[in-house]
Enzyme design. Structure first.
Site, PDB file in Angstrom:
ATOM      1  N   SER A 291       0.765  -1.248   0.064  1.00 45.26           N
ATOM      2  CA  SER A 291      -0.159  -0.043   0.010  1.00 45.26           C
ATOM      3  C   SER A 291       0.947   1.292  -0.032  1.00 45.26           C
ATOM      4  O   SER A 291       1.448   1.698  -0.925  1.00 45.26           O
ATOM      5  CB  SER A 291      -1.017  -0.174   1.059  1.00 45.26           C
ATOM      6  OG  SER A 291      -2.048   0.790   1.167  1.00 45.26           O
ATOM      7  N   ASP A 302       9.912   5.269 -10.478  1.00 46.45           N
ATOM      8  CA  ASP A 302       9.603   6.102 -11.729  1.00 46.45           C
ATOM      9  C   ASP A 302      10.152   7.249 -12.065  1.00 46.45           C
ATOM     10  O   ASP A 302      10.558   7.594 -13.266  1.00 46.45           O
ATOM     11  CB  ASP A 302       8.079   6.340 -11.881  1.00 46.45           C
ATOM     12  CG  ASP A 302       7.344   5.013 -12.216  1.00 46.45           C
ATOM     13  OD1 ASP A 302       7.719   3.900 -12.117  1.00 46.45           O
ATOM     14  OD2 ASP A 302       6.072   5.148 -12.156  1.00 46.45           O
ATOM     15  N   LYS A 316      -0.884  -4.534  -2.916  1.00 47.92           N
ATOM     16  CA  LYS A 316      -2.243  -3.792  -2.651  1.00 47.92           C
ATOM     17  C   LYS A 316      -2.240  -2.329  -3.242  1.00 47.92           C
ATOM     18  O   LYS A 316      -1.614  -1.405  -2.486  1.00 47.92           O
ATOM     19  CB  LYS A 316      -2.229  -3.799  -1.138  1.00 47.92           C
ATOM     20  CG  LYS A 316      -3.444  -3.123  -0.707  1.00 47.92           C
ATOM     21  CD  LYS A 316      -3.674  -2.905   0.813  1.00 47.92           C
ATOM     22  CE  LYS A 316      -5.118  -2.341   1.350  1.00 47.92           C
ATOM     23  NZ  LYS A 316      -5.200  -0.995   0.746  1.00 47.92           N
TER      24      LYS A 316
END
Length: 446
Positions: A291, A302, A316
Site C-alpha cells: 500500500s 519512476d 495492494k
C-alpha cells in the site's frame, strides 16, 4: 417520473428518498426494491423462527459485513468499537499483537509483523497463514472478528496456529501488549544513513525529517547517501506516503488515484525541495511492503530518484475510504486504485525491484589470514617502494572455543533475520555496497 417508496416489514422500515428517474432507471430501481423486500422478509423470518433468539443489531451488522467483504478483502463494516480501534491504530498506539493481516480464501494472512512487537519477536513472517486462534479455526470469521479475537487484555496469552510454505503447521504463543509504534528509526552505517520506516502513521513525515537532519549532523560532509528500508511496512495513511515521497523529489507526480468516475481522478504532485540534497538513494522492499510503502517505492523508482532493491512488493494498490455512519460506526469501502507516476497500477502486481536480491543470512567465511592469497605472499615478490606496505603477521591461534555455538539455532524454529544489521541482513549489505558505488561517481560538493 417521480417515485417515492417506503418498504415496511415488522419493525424494519426502509425509506427511499424521492428522485427523478428515467424509464430505464425506474425499471432498475423497481428490481432493487424487490431485492430489498427480499432482505426484509429474510430478516423477519430469521428473527421469528431461528432456533435461538438473535439480536437485531447483530443480524444487521453481519449482513453489512457480508455485503462489503464479498466485494474485496479490504472493504468492511466497522461498528463503533472497531472504528475507534482503527482511529487509535493510525495515531500510533494500540493494544494487541503487532501484526497487519488480511483475509485470503477464508484464512487470516499475515501482511507484515510490526517491528519490536510480540508478533515480530515470535518470528511471524509475511505470507504466513493463521489457521486457528486458541485452537478454534478462523474459517467462518470475518477479518474484523478475527482481529477482535487477537486483541485483548494486556499481558494475556493467545496461541496462533501458523501454516507456512515448506513447513508443517506449528503453534506460536504470544502475549498481548500495548503496541507503541515508532514508525521511523535510523542509524549511521559508516558514511551512509540508514532509515527504516515501519508504518505510515500521522507523525511519519515529521519523524523522517528529524532523523535525516540528525544523520546529516552525525555523518557530516562525508555523507554518501541513504538507504530507505520499507520492508515489512504494511502501509498506512495516504497523505503520509505522499509527504515522504515528496521529501525526496523536486517535482513531478507522486501518485494518482482513479475511481469509478473519470472526473474523480486525483493527482498528487511533489513540491520543490529534496531533504537529502540529491544524495543517492536505495529503497528496500519485500513481499511485506504494501500500500503506502508501494506508493513511495513506485514514485521514487519512476522518477529514477532511487534504485529499488529486494523482492517484489505485496501488490495492494487500492484506496479505502472510511465513511462515517454516525453512532453506528463507519464503513471502509474500496473507492479507487493507485497508479504510479508512469501510469502503472500496483494492484495485484506490486513493485518489481530494479535489482532483485533474495534475503539471506550473511555468514563470513573464516579463512585464516595466513592462508589468504596476495601478491605479498608470492616468492620473490617486489617490495613496495615507499615501504609502507608490510607483510601481514600471522595471527595468533584462536582459542579452541572461540565462536563456538554462534550460529546454532533450533532446527524446528523458523530463522529470524534481524533487519537493519548488515552483519545478518544480506539485502541491506547489498544496498550499502550499492550506495558506496553510486557515491564514488557523484561529483564533489562545491
Amino acid at each position: 417520473m417521480i417515485r417515492k417508496t417506503m418498504i415496511a416489514a415488522g419493525s424494519t422500515t426502509l425509506l427511499l428518498a424521492s428522485t427523478f428517474l428515467t424509464p430505464a432507471m425506474a425499471a432498475e430501481s423497481k428490481e432493487t426494491y424487490r431485492l430489498m423486500e427480499l432482505f426484509a422478509t429474510v430478516f423477519e423470518k430469521v428473527r421469528a423462527e431461528y432456533v435461538e433468539p438473535v439480536k437485531d443489531d447483530e443480524l444487521i451488522e453481519a449482513a453489512l459485513n457480508g455485503m462489503l467483504t464479498s466485494l474485496d478483502p479490504h472493504s468492511s463494516y466497522l461498528n463503533a468499537k472497531s472504528a475507534k480501534d482503527m482511529e487509535v491504530n493510525t495515531k500510533g498506539e494500540f493494544g494487541g499483537l503487532g501484526i497487519e493481516v488480511t483475509m485470503e480464501n477464508g484464512w487470516v494472512k499475515v501482511v507484515s509483523p510490526i517491528d519490536d512487537t510480540p508478533a515480530f519477536r515470535a518470528g511471524l513472517q509475511p505470507g504466513d497463514f493463521i489457521t486457528h486462534l486458541d485452537g478454534e479455526p478462523v474459517q467462518g470469521l470475518t477479518l474484523s472478528e478475527a482481529v477482535d479475537r487477537m486483541r485483548g487484555m494486556v499481558n494475556t496469552d493467545i496461541k496462533l496456529t501458523i501454516r507456512r510454505n515448506g513447513t508443517a503447521p506449528f503453534d506460536v504463543k504470544l502475549t498481548r501488549a500495548v503496541i507503541k509504534i515508532q514508525t521511523v528509526r535510523s542509524h549511521a552505517e559508516g558514511k551512509i544513513g540508514y532509515v527504516r520506516i515501519t508504518q505510515f502513521s500521522a507523525t511519519t513525515d515529521t519523524d523522517l525529517r528529524k532523523h535525516v537532519d540528525q544523520l546529516k549532523k552525525d555523518i557530516g560532509k562525508e555523507l554518501g547517501g541513504f538507504v530507505i528500508d520499507l520492508r515489512n511496512n504494511p502501509g498506512g495513511l495516504l497523505d503520509q506516503a505522499i509527504a515522504v515521497s515528496d521529501d525526496f523529489l523536486e517535482k513531478g507526480e507522486v501518485v494518482s488515484t482513479r475511481s469509478r468516475k473519470s472526473e474523480d481522478t486525483q493527482r498528487y504532485n511533489a513540491r520543490p525541495g529534496d531533504i537529502t540534497g540529491g544524495l543517492p538513494l536505495v529503497v528496500l522492499v519485500n513481499d511485506g511492503s504494501a500500500s503506502a510503502s508501494e506508493i513511495v517505492a513506485g514514485a521514487l523508482q519512476d522518477h529514477r530518484r532511487a534504485l529499488v532493491l529486494g523482492t517484489r512488493s505485496f501488490g495492494k494498490g487500492s484506496v479505502q475510504t472510511l465513511m462515517p455512519l454516525g453512532q453506528y460506526g463507519s464503513m471502509r469501502l474500496t473507492t479507487a486504485r493507485y497508479y504510479t507516476p508512469s501510469g502503472r497500477s500496483i494492484q495485484a502486481v506490486g513493485i518489481e525491484p530494479d535489482i532483485k536480491v533474495l534475503q539471506s543470512k550473511v555468514e563470513p567465511i573464516n579463512v585464516p589470514e595466513r592462508e589468504r592469497r596476495s601478491e605479498a605472499s608470492l616468492r620473490n615478490a617486489l617490495t613496495n617502494p615507499d615501504g609502507s606496505a608490510k607483510q601481514p603477521a600471522s595471527p595468533a591461534a584462536a582459542p579452541a572455543d572461540e565462536h563456538k555455538g554462534d550460529d546454532k539455532t533450533d532446527a524446528a524454529a523458523p530463522p529470524v533475520i534481524k533487519l537493519g544489521d548488515p552483519a545478518q541482513d544480506y539485502q541491506l549489505a547489498r544496498a550499502l555496497d550499492l550506495i558506496r558505488g553510486l557515491s564514488l561517481y557523484r561529483p564533489p560538493a562545491n
